[in-house]
Structures are given as structure tokens and as C-alpha cells.
Design a protein around this motif. Structure first.
Motif, mmCIF file in Angstrom:
data_model
loop_
_atom_site.group_PDB
_atom_site.id
_atom_site.type_symbol
_atom_site.label_atom_id
_atom_site.label_comp_id
_atom_site.label_asym_id
_atom_site.label_seq_id
_atom_site.Cartn_x
_atom_site.Cartn_y
_atom_site.Cartn_z
ATOM 1 N N LEU A 139 -3.238 0.332 -3.791
ATOM 2 C CA LEU A 139 -2.880 -1.029 -3.400
ATOM 3 C C LEU A 139 -2.326 -1.762 -4.619
ATOM 4 O O LEU A 139 -3.021 -1.908 -5.627
ATOM 5 N N LEU A 169 -7.590 3.529 -3.355
ATOM 6 C CA LEU A 169 -8.230 3.375 -2.054
ATOM 7 C C LEU A 169 -8.657 4.733 -1.520
ATOM 8 O O LEU A 169 -7.880 5.683 -1.540
ATOM 9 N N GLU A 216 -1.397 -5.199 -5.351
ATOM 10 C CA GLU A 216 -1.469 -6.573 -4.839
ATOM 11 C C GLU A 216 -0.402 -7.464 -5.433
ATOM 12 O O GLU A 216 -0.039 -8.498 -4.848
ATOM 13 N N VAL A 267 0.850 -1.196 0.000
ATOM 14 C CA VAL A 267 0.000 0.000 0.000
ATOM 15 C C VAL A 267 0.885 1.246 0.000
ATOM 16 O O VAL A 267 1.811 1.361 0.809
ATOM 17 N N ALA A 281 -11.223 2.498 2.718
ATOM 18 C CA ALA A 281 -10.539 1.306 2.206
ATOM 19 C C ALA A 281 -9.092 1.248 2.703
ATOM 20 O O ALA A 281 -8.561 0.172 2.991
ATOM 21 N N ARG A 286 -0.499 -6.591 7.704
ATOM 22 C CA ARG A 286 -0.766 -7.536 6.609
ATOM 23 C C ARG A 286 -0.115 -7.089 5.313
ATOM 24 O O ARG A 286 0.369 -7.898 4.525
ATOM 25 N N ARG A 287 -0.122 -5.795 5.054
ATOM 26 C CA ARG A 287 0.470 -5.226 3.843
ATOM 27 C C ARG A 287 1.765 -4.499 4.176
ATOM 28 O O ARG A 287 1.926 -3.973 5.284
ATOM 29 N N ARG A 296 -9.022 -0.226 6.068
ATOM 30 C CA ARG A 296 -9.221 -1.676 6.063
ATOM 31 C C ARG A 296 -7.925 -2.410 5.694
ATOM 32 O O ARG A 296 -7.631 -3.477 6.232
ATOM 33 N N GLU A 297 -7.172 -1.844 4.771
ATOM 34 C CA GLU A 297 -5.930 -2.491 4.351
ATOM 35 C C GLU A 297 -4.819 -2.311 5.379
ATOM 36 O O GLU A 297 -4.000 -3.217 5.558
ATOM 37 N N VAL A 298 -4.778 -1.153 6.022
ATOM 38 C CA VAL A 298 -3.735 -0.860 7.015
ATOM 39 C C VAL A 298 -4.405 -0.314 8.271
ATOM 40 O O VAL A 298 -4.450 0.902 8.497
#
Length: 374
Positions: free
Chosen positions: A135, A114, A137, A93, A118, A235-236, A121-123
Motif C-alpha cells: 500500500l 499487506l 498511501e 495498492v 489486510a 477506495r484505493r 480490507r484495502e480492496v
């Protein structure tokens, strides 16, 4: 030592990756290194980020081509070593202060836009200044410092690669035609010897120009640190301006990196550099500022005027180059090994790979390559 042995000058990530590929092709290889722990491969955070880094042109093409090869390359290294390399296609991200800034990013078309919701949610826990993000991926990370380098070393040993650790190459020797004839080196015991060779690969990283001053390679110092967070805390990967956060599976958070071209080869941490990293942590992921510190370290990236590597034939016949990778050494290791090994073995490359190799010739700055006929 037999003259048909290929010498790898430098025992960092590039040197080991090329030695591994050549040894798999049953070529005799010896790696010469003053101190492998100086290598940028032990320093970098291990991002695989051609899109998150905002690369463009031939460098983006090189990065994408290498990213596509990494899973198969890692599988080979793991099979030959019996060790895991810590590859994680976790996505990266890149946060921005607003949507317009995100949309203007050079590689925006390769990522998912994002909004603030959003992005959270990712970070989870990302700092309040960031209102948008991209993002990517397809980008990811590998645990180079703790796993990949060790796995490559073991794989090379298992395949019969020779190692001359503590051997500082002091000069390249040529024959009457100007071609490579050998290397003069000083061993750890102080003895000076000459090794004959007809083929060598220069993979000395930031120190490459000390051996061959014609190469436009210079050091860019980078300071880093790590913190211990909860397992799977991030996670990212988060690639912010001036600071990035790379979370390992066990919760270790690798934080990098300063960029100090003015520092030359000055060793050591500096208060200003460490403060920059700590301020970056506070801005990107405030809760991480409370996590306990684990390590602090520094290293030297090998940079060139356009921040692209020097690949393929060098100024001396018989000498191949694999240096100048700057921030993208871990990303580019798989393809660098493939391209340079093919050159050493005199193998034809697919047209697309040959074009990439030519795009990163060592002399591209002095005399840009002509395209087309005439």
C-alpha cells in the motif's frame, strides 16, 4: 503575432500546463495544436504513482518531486478556472502472488506490506490469486480525462493564452546562426503560414519526432475502457500487472492499459487488447466484470529508450522540450511546467531541480553527461 510571444507546440496536458504557468507570469503565450483531443492527457487514467509504478533512480526522484508539487498546482488551476480537477490522494495498492514478490518490488521500502487479510480490507473483493500487497498511501489519482484538462483549458483562456486549434506545425525555421526563428504551419482551412518566434516549447507528445527527427521519441499505443460501478466502489487504486483499476468518486472505474509499441500510430480498438483488459478485471476484481461498460478508447504514449521524459533545451537554440513522458505524464505535469517555464523565463532553479533537469536532457542517450570535474 509578436515575435516575443512564446509558442507552445502541442495542446495536450504538457502544453496547457506550461502555458498556464507562463501566463501566470504575464508572458504572452499561444498554444498551437492540430487536435487537442489526440493528446495523451485525454486518454490516461490519471494515476499519480511514482511508488506504485516501481520507478527508480532519477525518474523516481522526478516523480516524487512532482507529486509533492501537485496539491499546490491543482489549487492554482482550480482558482484560475473555477473548476474542480478531481484530485484524490486515495493511495494505491499493488497486489502480488506472495510476500516474497512484494518484498522484492523496487519501491517496497516506500510502502506498507499487506498480507492477504489486510489486502482484502484495502480492496474488498480482490481476486483470490493475490496473497500479498503493498500500500502506497502517498500515491493517488486525478480525474484528468473529465476534469483536469477542461480546468486547464479554462484557466489558460482566462489568463489570456491564445489558441490556434486546427494548426498543424509542419516545420521549425532557423535564422543564420541556427537559432529558432519561426514555425511553418498549416491551418484548418488549408492555408500555410509562417509565425515568427524566438522561443517555443515542443510538447507534441508521441508526434514529437515527426517535427524534429533527432528526438528519440516513439509512440506506444494503449487501449482502455471504463465501467460504471457503485459510488465509492473502490477506495484505493489497484495497480496490477498489465492492468490497473482507477475508481472515481462517482463509481466510474477506469481500466487500463495495454502497451503496444509495435502498433505505431495504428488507430482503433482491437479484440486482443480489449480481451486483455477484461481478463485483467476478472483477475483483479471479479465482481467488476458484471458492471456495465461505459467507454472504450485508445491513445499514444510518447516513449523514449529509458522511458524518461525529454526536458529543457533542445537541439535548436530557443526551442525547449517537454515530451517523452510515457506512462507518467499526469504525474510529471506539475514539475514539467515549473522546470520548463523557468527555462523559458531564464530563471535560476534550485540545485535539486537543476540536477533533475540535466538528468533528462534530450541528448543523454547519444552522449551521457559527465559528472564531477575533469
Amino acid at each position: 503575432m509578436a515575435g516575443d510571444t512564446i509558442l507552445i507546440l502541442g495542446g495536450g496536458l504538457m502544453g496547457l500546463a506550461i502555458a498556464h504557468r507562463l501566463a501566470r507570469r504575464r508572458r504572452a503565450v499561444t498554444v498551437l495544436s492540430r487536435d487537442r483531443r489526440e493528446a495523451a492527457g485525454f486518454v490516461a487514467a490519471g494515476m499519480l504513482a511514482p511508488h506504485a509504478e516501481g520507478l527508480s533512480g532519477a525518474l523516481l526522484a522526478l516523480g516524487e518531486a512532482s507529486l509533492a508539487r501537485i496539491p499546490a498546482w491543482v489549487e492554482q488551476v482550480e482558482a484560475d478556472s473555477g473548476l474542480r480537477c478531481g484530485l484524490r490522494p486515495c493511495g494505491i495498492v499493488v497486489p502480488f502472488t506472495d510476500v516474497a514478490e512484494a518484498q522484492a518490488y523496487p519501491t517496497a521500502s516506500h510502502g506498507a506490506l499487506l498480507d492477504r487479510s489486510a489486502l482484502e480490507r484495502e480492496v474488498p473483493g480482490i481476486g483470490p490469486a493475490w496473497r500479498a500487497g503493498l500500500l502506497f498511501e502517498q500515491d493517488g489519482q486525478i480525474d484528468n480525462r473529465r476534469r483536469l484538462m477542461r480546468a486547464l483549458e479554462r484557466a489558460c483562456v482566462g489568463l489570456g493564452v491564445g489558441f490556434g486549434e486546427g494548426s498543424e506545425v509542419e516545420a521549425l525555421q532557423r535564422d543564420g546562426s541556427g537559432a529558432l526563428a519561426g514555425v511553418a504551419l498549416r491551418r484548418a482551412d488549408g492555408a500555410r503560414i509562417t509565425l515568427p518566434c524566438r522561443q517555443a516549447v515542443l510538447a507534441c507528445g508521441a508526434w514529437s519526432a515527426r517535427l524534429l527527427p533527432a528526438l528519440p521519441v516513439f509512440p506506444v499505443k494503449g487501449q482502455m475502457l471504463s465501467l460504471q460501478g457503485p459510488r465509492q466502489a473502490l477506495r484505493r487504486v489497484v495497480f496490477g500487472p498489465g492492468t490497473y483499476l482507477v475508481g472515481r468518486e462517482d463509481g466510474l472505474l477506469v481500466v487500463g492499459a495495454t502497451s503496444e509499441p509495435e502498433a505505431g500510430f495504428a488507430a482503433g480498438l482491437t479484440p486482443g487488447g480489449q480481451r486483455q483488459l477484461e481478463e485483467g478485471i476478472a483477475a483483479l476484481l471479479p465482481e467488476a466484470s458484471r458492471w456495465p461498460p461505459m467507454e472504450r478508447w485508445w491513445g499514444f504514449r510518447p516513449c523514449t529508450p529509458d522511458e524518461g521524459p525529454l526536458l529543457g533545451p533542445g537541439p535548436i537554440p530557443g526551442l525547449l522540450l517537454a515530451t517523452g513522458h510515457h506512462r507518467n505524464g499526469v504525474l510529471l505535469a506539475a514539475l514539467t511546467a515549473e522546470l520548463v517555464a523557468a527555462q523559458a523565463l531564464d530563471e535560476a532553479l534550485p540545485a535539486a531541480d537543476d540536477e533533475l533537469l540535466r538528468a533528462f536532457r534530450w541528448d543523454r542517450f547519444a552522449a551521457p553527461l559527465r559528472t564531477g570535474g575533469g
